[in-house]
Scaffold this motif. Sequence first.
Motif, PDB file in Angstrom:
ATOM      1  N   SER A 155       1.029  -1.520  -0.115  1.00 15.39           N
ATOM      2  CA  SER A 155       0.096  -0.184  -0.078  1.00 15.39           C
ATOM      3  C   SER A 155       0.780   1.300   0.062  1.00 15.39           C
ATOM      4  N   ASP A 157       0.190   4.025   2.006  1.00 14.51           N
ATOM      5  CA  ASP A 157      -0.148   4.883   2.850  1.00 14.51           C
ATOM      6  C   ASP A 157      -0.184   3.967   3.898  1.00 14.51           C
ATOM      7  N   ALA A 158       0.018   4.313   5.021  1.00 12.85           N
ATOM      8  CA  ALA A 158      -0.046   4.002   6.702  1.00 12.85           C
ATOM      9  C   ALA A 158      -2.168   3.665   6.348  1.00 12.85           C
ATOM     10  N   LYS A 159      -2.490   4.446   5.712  1.00 10.98           N
ATOM     11  CA  LYS A 159      -4.443   4.126   6.194  1.00 10.98           C
ATOM     12  C   LYS A 159      -5.060   3.116   5.805  1.00 10.98           C
ATOM     13  N   HIS A 160      -4.468   2.750   3.859  1.00 13.72           N
ATOM     14  CA  HIS A 160      -4.829   1.931   3.301  1.00 13.72           C
ATOM     15  C   HIS A 160      -4.520   0.360   3.935  1.00 13.72           C
ATOM     16  N   GLU A 161      -2.859   0.706   4.291  1.00 14.60           N
ATOM     17  CA  GLU A 161      -1.982  -0.693   4.779  1.00 14.60           C
ATOM     18  C   GLU A 161      -3.138  -1.230   6.053  1.00 14.60           C
ATOM     19  N   ARG A 162      -2.990  -0.701   6.597  1.00 17.35           N
ATOM     20  CA  ARG A 162      -4.473  -0.815   8.442  1.00 17.35           C
ATOM     21  C   ARG A 162      -5.473  -1.696   7.527  1.00 17.35           C
ATOM     22  N   LEU A 163      -6.381  -1.175   6.472  1.00 16.07           N
ATOM     23  CA  LEU A 163      -7.600  -1.285   6.289  1.00 16.07           C
ATOM     24  C   LEU A 163      -7.365  -3.029   5.713  1.00 16.07           C
ATOM     25  N   TRP A 166      -6.770  -5.650   8.154  1.00 13.36           N
ATOM     26  CA  TRP A 166      -7.691  -5.783   9.071  1.00 13.36           C
ATOM     27  C   TRP A 166      -8.751  -7.275   8.337  1.00 13.36           C
TER      28      TRP A 166
END
Length: 224
Positions: A155, A157-163, A166
């Motif tokens: 990913s 960015d970090a936001k998409h990585e976390r998504l 999950w």
Amino acid sequence: MIALIGAAVAPGIAILSYFYLRDSLEPEPISMVIRSFIFGMLLVVPIMVLQYIMQNEWNWRDGIVAEVFQSAVVEEFFKWMVIYFTVYKHLEFDEPYDGIVYAVAVSLGFATLENLFYLIINGTNIAIWRAFLPVSSHALFAVWMGYYLGRAKFSKDAKHERLFLWMSITLPIGLHALYNLIFLAVQNWLVVIVPFMLILWWQGLKKVQRAHDFGSKNLSSRPQ
């Protein structure tokens, strides 16, 4: 005894070989894949102990609780933890499809040793059923897990990585729970489990192709 071991091990090795050989971009070191397979095998005993404690010490004897938490949540969570902490940050995890390879290796290591225990207790007369349903289902849950681990790893960015991280744990748990509940809640489960498995294979192979597509884009964007 040799025949029993062969019947227990062959399905897992065959399915793992299939997914490993589908890696046409940058095949993973076989030593890393074998290591992941062994890690999966090593999960069997601690998971069985934890499941025993849940059932006998915590009195989690209800069918739905047992099938969802003791089986789906515990097994998929521990497999995910092994992949995340042994492979996710590794330099060899250098394309999205690698997530599928390593997740399948860990899951099939677990499924293979579990399968051996089942055949020792119940005999080889259930070997074909075990190969087509429990062993292959573990591999297919892992395809979803590995696909989203690969998306997370690459990913931007970090936001998409976390998504995606999950999704890489919740979706396999959900599929595993649904698989277990079919046997628990459906009287004529064969009518439901066959189309369910066909859909899992269809969607799993689509995930394989998508991972390859993402991998091709990732390789083409690397500096020459």
